[in-house]
Design a protein around this motif. Structure first.
Motif, short mmCIF file in Angstrom:
data_model
loop_
_atom_site.label_atom_id
_atom_site.label_comp_id
_atom_site.label_asym_id
_atom_site.label_seq_id
_atom_site.Cartn_x
_atom_site.Cartn_y
_atom_site.Cartn_z
N GLY A 29 0.78 -1.23 0.00
CA GLY A 29 0.00 0.00 0.00
C GLY A 29 0.81 1.28 0.00
O GLY A 29 0.25 2.37 0.08
N GLU A 30 2.12 1.15 -0.09
CA GLU A 30 2.96 2.34 -0.08
C GLU A 30 3.12 2.90 -1.49
O GLU A 30 3.09 2.17 -2.46
N LEU A 31 3.34 4.22 -1.57
CA LEU A 31 3.67 4.82 -2.86
C LEU A 31 5.12 5.30 -2.80
O LEU A 31 5.44 6.22 -2.05
N VAL A 32 5.96 4.63 -3.56
CA VAL A 32 7.38 5.00 -3.57
C VAL A 32 7.68 5.72 -4.88
O VAL A 32 7.30 5.28 -5.95
N VAL A 33 8.34 6.86 -4.76
CA VAL A 33 8.74 7.58 -5.96
C VAL A 33 10.19 7.28 -6.27
O VAL A 33 11.05 7.33 -5.41
N LEU A 34 10.40 6.89 -7.53
CA LEU A 34 11.76 6.65 -8.01
C LEU A 34 12.19 7.93 -8.69
O LEU A 34 11.66 8.31 -9.72
N LEU A 35 13.15 8.60 -8.06
CA LEU A 35 13.53 9.92 -8.53
C LEU A 35 14.96 9.86 -9.03
O LEU A 35 15.80 9.17 -8.44
N GLY A 36 15.25 10.58 -10.08
CA GLY A 36 16.63 10.58 -10.56
C GLY A 36 16.75 11.32 -11.87
O GLY A 36 15.76 11.49 -12.58
N PRO A 37 17.96 11.75 -12.19
CA PRO A 37 18.16 12.48 -13.45
C PRO A 37 17.94 11.57 -14.66
O PRO A 37 17.87 10.35 -14.52
N SER A 38 17.84 12.17 -15.82
CA SER A 38 17.63 11.42 -17.05
C SER A 38 18.79 10.46 -17.29
O SER A 38 19.95 10.82 -17.12
N GLY A 39 18.45 9.23 -17.63
CA GLY A 39 19.48 8.23 -17.91
C GLY A 39 20.03 7.55 -16.68
O GLY A 39 20.97 6.77 -16.77
N SER A 40 19.40 7.77 -15.52
CA SER A 40 19.94 7.18 -14.29
C SER A 40 19.50 5.73 -14.11
O SER A 40 20.00 5.03 -13.26
N GLY A 41 18.54 5.27 -14.94
CA GLY A 41 18.14 3.87 -14.86
C GLY A 41 16.75 3.64 -14.31
O GLY A 41 16.38 2.51 -14.01
N LYS A 42 15.95 4.70 -14.21
CA LYS A 42 14.61 4.57 -13.63
C LYS A 42 13.72 3.65 -14.46
O LYS A 42 13.11 2.71 -13.92
N THR A 43 13.67 3.91 -15.76
CA THR A 43 12.83 3.08 -16.64
C THR A 43 13.33 1.64 -16.64
O THR A 43 12.53 0.70 -16.60
N THR A 44 14.64 1.48 -16.67
CA THR A 44 15.21 0.13 -16.66
C THR A 44 14.77 -0.63 -15.41
O THR A 44 14.34 -1.78 -15.50
N LEU A 45 14.83 0.01 -14.26
CA LEU A 45 14.44 -0.65 -13.01
C LEU A 45 12.96 -1.02 -13.02
O LEU A 45 12.58 -2.16 -12.71
#
Ligand code: ATP
Ligand code: MG
Lengths: 339, 293
Positions: A29-45
């Protein structure tokens, strides 16, 4: 609903590590935000969590179940892509109903669920429209509704609001937050917008260069960054360099009483709003304004103290370049890094 | 330069080319129509009449030819489309080892002229051809003439083979990139929402490439319906394909047969116009749903 555990994840592209030793523990039930600059791997994760790509190393668990070898279609982790990707040949209704239809549910049950979602997402009247006939905000809501329809264990949102203008964005942020709490669905949302992260997150995971630099509540990550790198990501900061001897911090700016043990190299960090402009008083320092940036609701003043430049932010808009001001620094609230 | 001049300047530059292209085109079309109505002053035919239309429409050979042409075009285009899409789908699944770009050689057959395709089919599939010889040597047949006739046959197998050899890779060429894009995007979304591989194909890939496939089909169909070289080289002497019939009337020593040829050409043109209209319609559908984007 489900909790998510990510353990020791690595991902390589062409021999280069794009994700390094990722560990995350997300409660139900938690909402975690994955924050990071462009190209840091957010979409990959996030794609790896959905099963669209596989990780070279590490484990992903939903509840106690290892997901590594579970194919995309069996994971029940609904992903809303950065580009939404509504099926162009289907109406809004069919888009939302898609996942349910694929499960061969009864037509009446599908209809009931879709209508519920259409109400919930405030999409009534658009059922028969095709994606090309929708506004950006409507398309965004359809994409989220389509993901929610399958009652996923986990909701993954990859920059779902990136294409909206500021006002619509604010509305949608509130909307997502409320919806997420109402449905109590474990959610990971990607963004590179700081403000958005603070508004919606229960926790923020800061990803830089494929590594999670800090995973904490919004307040902690802003006020108690674990490194200069993290601190810097959250905006302009002032550093005062010096050494600590017998409870005194000795620096170019001045000598201050502090509560830390002796140290040869210490750095104190102050956020612009932590430098208070005011009247002359006991511990205040004399400074001169050398630059002024008008920001609407406040003004950033760049001040000079004994040749050190500091940025302070104030809602007193009446000061001008060349004015002499007095500032006070609260060392108990400042963040100290030792090297 | 004033504004008006600036506006027409590019067209002025294009004028020679436009004159050349449209001049020949329009001159040809007008001539075809005039001659089909019997106006051919060069050989002394100066009266407009519907005579040639009537005669052609009464001639059973015309209808045999029409039927044969429709049959060849339809079957060869359909087979090309099915094979072409399968090939594209196959390349897609082997795409993982994308260093193996060798399969690009399939594009060769798109460039090779139709007459060469006809020649290839002849050397391989005719009764004196390569396959026939192998079958004979292996003892499957006692005489090379026993080999199943696949050229100059009434079923038009040779013609269809040649068209498919040219057509299927063309379909692969136009569908591969789209399929690739779709499977990286919409297919993933569908899987993510719980669809299985068959459902992904049936509900996502197929409907989304269908307009492109149909366009390819129309292009192939129109071409094979109007082209004479392959059926002329590989087809049976009876029934003749429509363009072959037109060609034979055209080549007739009796120049007064020329209008018959032109009547047939008019029918081919009208048919092509209908297909062109379908093409435009389909293009609109694709644009509207943003599938090509
Ligand atoms: N398929 C791929 N092949 C090679 N490298 C890739 C691939 N996908 C991503 N990368 C690389 O991995 C890194 C992380 O990419 P990713 O898309 O996860 O970034 P991101 O944090 O989502 O960025 P953005 O905010 O711009 O969306 C980038 O350096 C990118 O170039
Ligand atoms: Mg991304």
């Amino acid at each position: 609903m489900s909790n998510i555990k990510i353990f020791n994840v690595y991902k390589y592209y062409n021999g280069r590590a794009v994700l390094k030793n990722i560990n995350l523990d997300i409660n139900e039930g938690e909402l975690v935000v994955l924050l990071g600059p462009s190209g840091s791997g957010k979409t990959t994760l996030i794609n790896g969590i959905a099963g669209i790509i596989s990780f070279e190393n590490g484990e992903v668990y939903f509840n106690k179940d290892l997901m590594n070898n579970v194919p995309i279609e069996k994971r029940n982790a609904a992903l809303v892509d950065q580009n939404l990707l509504l099926f162009p040949h289907m109406t809004v209704y069919s888009n939302i109903a898609f996942g349910l239809k694929m499960r061969r549910l009864d037509k009446q049950i599908i209809d009931k669920k879709v209508k519920l979602l259409i109400d919930l997402m405030e999409l009534s009247g658009l059922e028969k429209k095709y994606p090309y006939q929708l506004s950006g905000g409507q398309a965004q809501r359809v994409a989220i509704a389509r993901a929610l329809a399958i009652e996923p264990k986990v909701l993954l949102l990859d920059e779902p609001l990136s294409k909206l203008d500021k006002n619509l964005r604010r509305n949608m942020q509130e909307f997502i937050k409320e919806l997420q709490k109402k449905l109590n669905i474990t959610t990971i949302m990607v963004t590179h917008d700081l403000e958005e992260a603070f508004i919606v997150a229960d926790k923020i995971a800061l990803l830089i260069d494929g590594e999670i630099k800090q995973y904490d509540t919004p307040a902690n990550i802003y006020e108690k960054p674990v490194s200069k790198e993290v601190a810097e990501f959250f905006g302009c900061s002032n550093y005062i360099y010096g050494k600590v001897e017998n409870g005194k911090f000795i620096s170019d700016v001045g000598v201050f009483d502090v509560n830390v043990s002796n140290c040869q190299y210490a750095t104190y960090m102050f956020r612009p709003e932590q430098i208070i402009l005011g009247e002359k008083q006991k511990n205040s320092l004399k400074a001169c304004i050398i630059k002024r940036q008008y920001l609407g609701d406040r003004v950033n003043y760049i001040i000079d103290i004994n040749g050190n430049k500091l940025v302070c932010s104030s809602n007193n808009k009446n000061l001008n370049i060349g004015d002499i001001v007095y500032i006070s620094l609260d060392f108990d609230k400042a963040i100290c890094f030792f090297e | 330069m004033n504004k008006k001049y600036k506006l027409i300047f590019p067209y002025l530059l294009l004028l020679p080319v436009l004159l050349f292209i449209f001049g020949i085109f329009i001159f040809g079309i007008v001539n075809i129509f005039l001659q089909s109505f019997g106006y051919f002053p060069a050989v002394g035919l100066k009266l407009f009449s519907l005579r040639y239309y009537k005669e052609i429409l009464k001639d059973p050979n015309f209808f045999y030819s029409l039927k044969f042409s429709l049959y060849i075009s339809f079957i060869s285009s359909l087979l090309s489309v099915i094979l072409g899409v399968l090939l594209a789908y196959l390349f897609l699944s082997t795409y993982l080892n994308d260093k193996a770009k060798f399969y690009n050689i399939y594009k060769i057959s798109v460039i090779v002229p139709h007459t060469i395709a006809a020649f290839l089919v002849f050397t391989i599939f005719s009764q004196s051809g390569f396959l026939s010889r192998i079958f004979f040597r292996l003892g499957f047949i006692n005489n090379m003439v026993e080999f199943y006739p696949m050229t100059f046959d009434t079923k038009g197998i040779g013609v269809i083979l040649a068209y498919v050899w040219k057509g299927a890779p063309f379909i692969t060429l136009i569908t591969y990139d789209i399929l690739k894009k779709l499977s990286d995007t919409y297919s993933k979304v569908a899987l993510n929402l719980g669809a299985n591989n068959f459902q992904v194909f049936w509900y996502i890939l197929f409907p989304l490439v269908l307009p492109t496939i149909s366009l390819g089909f129309i292009i192939l169909f129109t071409f094979s319906f109007g082209a004479y070289e392959i059926p002329y080289l590989l087809g049976p002497s009876k029934p003749k394909a429509l363009p072959v019939l037109a060609y034979i009337y055209y080549k007739s020593v009796n120049l007064k047969d020329r209008p018959y040829s032109m009547v047939i050409n008019v029918f081919i043109i009208l048919f092509s116009l209908v297909l062109a209209f379908l093409y435009i319609l389909l293009n609109k559908i694709i644009k509207k749903h943003g599938i090509d984007r």
